[in-house]
Write a protein that holds these residues in place. Structure first.
Motif, PDB file in Angstrom:
ATOM      1  N   ILE A 259       0.689  -1.168   0.136  1.00  0.00           N
ATOM      2  CA  ILE A 259      -0.134   0.053  -0.139  1.00  0.00           C
ATOM      3  C   ILE A 259       0.877   1.303   0.270  1.00  0.00           C
ATOM      4  O   ILE A 259       0.550   2.257  -0.700  1.00  0.00           O
ATOM      5  N   SER A 260       1.750   1.235   0.759  1.00  0.00           N
ATOM      6  CA  SER A 260       2.880   2.146   1.043  1.00  0.00           C
ATOM      7  C   SER A 260       3.416   2.460  -0.682  1.00  0.00           C
ATOM      8  O   SER A 260       3.679   3.849  -0.972  1.00  0.00           O
ATOM      9  N   HIS A 261       3.858   1.583  -1.058  1.00  0.00           N
ATOM     10  CA  HIS A 261       4.573   1.704  -2.426  1.00  0.00           C
ATOM     11  C   HIS A 261       3.363   2.316  -3.585  1.00  0.00           C
ATOM     12  O   HIS A 261       3.715   3.166  -4.175  1.00  0.00           O
ATOM     13  N   LEU A 262       2.115   1.989  -3.278  1.00  0.00           N
ATOM     14  CA  LEU A 262       1.025   2.251  -4.314  1.00  0.00           C
ATOM     15  C   LEU A 262       1.026   3.684  -4.198  1.00  0.00           C
ATOM     16  O   LEU A 262       0.700   4.407  -5.034  1.00  0.00           O
ATOM     17  N   LYS A 263       0.824   4.257  -3.079  1.00  0.00           N
ATOM     18  CA  LYS A 263       0.578   5.595  -2.569  1.00  0.00           C
ATOM     19  C   LYS A 263       1.550   6.487  -3.028  1.00  0.00           C
ATOM     20  O   LYS A 263       1.626   7.749  -3.184  1.00  0.00           O
ATOM     21  N   SER A 264       2.570   6.103  -3.035  1.00  0.00           N
ATOM     22  CA  SER A 264       3.964   6.890  -3.633  1.00  0.00           C
ATOM     23  C   SER A 264       3.877   7.005  -5.047  1.00  0.00           C
ATOM     24  O   SER A 264       4.848   7.746  -5.598  1.00  0.00           O
TER      25      SER A 264
END
Length: 453
Positions: A259-264
Motif C-alpha cells: 500500500i505504501s508503495h502504491l501511494k507513492s
C-alpha cells in the motif's frame, strides 16, 4: 503444461489437497507427518511413503523433490486419491468466475484508489475486519469515514458473505443507516484498512505482541531457568525470534509495504481523480440473492455432494438390533490417544448377540449403586475376614432389592428412540452422533431435519 515441474502446495491447513481424498489415504498418513511428503508431478499427486523415508526422519523439500523425480512410480498415489482430487479440479477454471461477486461500496477515495490499482488487497482488508479484537474494534469507532466515492469492487462470494454477516461496530461516531448497504460495507472495509495500517511496526521485536510472546515463553519454562543474557538463554531467544518472525502476521506487513508503495506512485493520484469524476450511474453490481437458500436447495446441494441417505425406519427392529450390536462391539474395543482405528472391518460381518434388556439392567444397577444412600465404611486397619464377609452380604442384599425394581420392557426400538432424542437435543454434533460415526452410521441416517416423526 510443464512435464518436468514438481509442485509443492501448502496453506495454513497444511497439505490441503489431501482433504479432498481423505477417505482414500493410507492409514499412516496424517497432518502431523505429511509435511513435504505430498507433491504434484506430471498431473498426478505423489506421496513419499515410509518405505522411502521413515516417518521419524525429517524430510527437506529439496530431498522430497529428488525422491519424487527418481521414484515417480513408487510415490504416485493410488487411482482413488487421484480421481477424488481431480473431480474437484474439473470445476475450474469456470468456478473461479462463478465464485466472484461484483458489489458497489462507498469508500474514502484513498482506499477506493488502492483497491482499483490492486484488487487482491480486498482479501486482507476483509479478514482484518472480520477478525477484529476488542481493542481494534474500540480504535475503529473514531476512524475517518469521509470524502467517500461509490466504486465497484470484485470480491469472492465467500469474502462477501463474511463481510455481510459480520456485525457493524457499535457506538461509532458515524451514523450509518441499516438500509444503506453501500455505506455499511464501505465502513467495514475502511475499518479493516486502518487496522492493517496501524498494526505495522517496523521493529516487530518492540511490538506488544512480541513482548507478550516472550513473557508467555518465560512463564511456561521455555528458557529452562537460564539467566537472561547467558549463552544458552541467547540461543533459545534466537530460536524464539526466528519462529516469531515466520509466524507473526507476515501478510499484513507485506500488505502495508504494498500500500505504501502504491501511494507513492504517480498513478495513485491519477486514479483518485478518475474516481472522483466517475459517473455513478454507470456502476453495476451483482444480485446477492444467492446468500439466501431454501431448505430444498440445501438438501439438493447436500445430495449432490454426499449422495442421498437412506433413512432408517424406526419400526425396523432389525436395523435397531444392528445399531445396538455395533455399539456393543464398539464399546468392547480398546483405544489409544488417537481413538479407535477401524481398518478393513465390516460391521455386518461382526454381528454379536446383544440383549438390550440386560444392557439396561446393568446400567440401572450401576446408577443405583452410585446413588445409593447406604454408606459402607471399610477400615483400612481391619484384618477381620468375618466382618468383610458380612459387609459383602449386605451389598448383595442391597443389589438384589434394587434389581427387583428394574423394568423388563426395554426393546431395541426404545434404544433407537433414545438415540434419536439425544441427537435432537445435542444439536449439530455431540456424544451420540460422534459414537454413531465410529460404527459407520451418520446422524442423517437416523434423523431427518424435515421430519420430527
Amino acid at each position: 503444461m510443464f512435464s518436468d515441474l514438481i509442485v509443492h502446495a501448502e496453506d495454513s491447513d497444511g497439505s490441503f489437497l489431501l482433504i479432498e481424498a481423505a477417505e482414500y489415504l493410507p492409514p499412516w498418513l496424517n497432518p502431523d507427518n505429511a509435511e513435504n511428503r505430498v507433491l504434484i508431478y506430471q498431473n498426478d499427486i505423489h506421496i513419499i511413503t515410509p518405505e522411502l523415508v521413515d516417518l521419524e526422519d525429517s524430510l527437506e523439500i529439496c530431498d522430497a523433490v529428488k525422491l519424487v523425480f527418481h521414484n515417480s512410480e513408487k510415490t504416485c498415489g493410488c487411482i482413488e486419491i487421484q480421481n477424488a482430487i481431480k473431480r474437484k479440479l474439473t470445476e475450474y477454471p469456470q468456478k473461479i468466475k462463478d465464485n466472484m461477486h461484483m458489489a458497489i461500496v462507498s469508500l474514502p477515495v484513498e482506499i477506493a484508489a488502492i483497491l482499483k490499482l490492486r484488487p487482491s488487497i480486498i482479501s486482507a482488508i476483509v479478514n482484518s475486519y472480520c477478525n477484529l479484537d476488542a481493542l481494534e474494534a474500540k480504535n475503529c469507532r473514531n476512524i475517518e469515514y469521509t470524502n467517500c466515492v461509490s466504486t465497484q469492487i470484485q470480491i469472492t462470494k465467500y469474502l462477501y458473505a463474511m463481510l455481510m454477516h459480520t456485525r457493524l461496530i457499535k457506538n461509532v461516531t458515524h451514523n450509518i443507516p441499516e438500509t444503506d448497504k453501500k455505506a455499511q460495507l464501505g465502513f467495514k472495509l475502511t475499518c479493516g484498512y486502518y487496522v492493517i495500517m496501524n498494526q505495522y511496526v517496523k521493529d516487530i521485536f518492540s511490538s506488544s505482541e512480541y513482548k507478550k510472546y516472550i513473557s508467555n515463553l518465560s512463564k511456561t519454562g521455555y528458557f529452562k531457568d537460564n539467566i537472561e543474557g547467558s549463552k544458552d538463554y541467547k540461543m533459545l531467544l534466537e530460536k524464539a525470534k526466528s519462529y516469531f518472525c515466520s509466524m507473526e502476521c507476515p501478510l499484513n506487513t507485506h500488505i502495508f509495504n504494498e500500500i505504501s508503495h502504491l501511494k507513492s506512485d504517480k498513478l495513485f493520484e491519477e486514479t483518485k481523480e478518475a474516481l472522483i469524476q466517475c459517473d455513478d450511474s454507470k456502476l453495476y453490481e451483482d444480485d446477492d440473492d444467492w446468500l439466501n437458500i431454501s431448505p430444498d436447495e440445501l438438501n439438493n446441494i447436500l445430495i449432490s455432494k454426499y449422495g442421498k441417505c437412506t433413512t432408517i425406519n424406526n419400526e425396523d427392529l432389525d436395523s435397531a438390533q444392528n445399531i445396538t450390536s455395533a455399539l456393543t462391539n464398539f464399546l468392547k474395543k480398546s483405544s489409544d490417544f488417537e481413538g479407535i482405528e477401524r481398518i478393513g472391518e465390516d460391521v455386518e460381518d461382526n454381528k454379536i448377540d446383544f440383549d438390550a434388556e440386560q444392557f439396561t439392567m446393568c446400567v440401572e444397577k450401576l446408577l443405583n449403586i452410585a446413588t445409593s444412600n447406604v454408606e459402607i465404611e471399610l477400615s483400612e486397619d481391619s484384618e477381620d475376614d468375618d466382618d468383610n464377609d458380612e459387609i459383602c452380604q449386605e451389598i448383595e442384599k442391597e443389589l438384589s432389592s434394587k434389581l427387583c425394581s428394574v423394568p423388563n420392557s426395554v426393546d431395541n426400538k426404545t434404544v433407537i428412540n433414545n438415540l434419536v432424542q439425544s441427537m435432537k437435543e445435542e444439536g449439530l454434533s455431540g456424544p451420540s452422533s460422534n459414537v454413531l460415526k465410529t460404527i459407520d452410521i451418520r446422524k442423517t441416517d437416523l434423523l431427518d431435519s424435515d421430519d420430527d416423526d
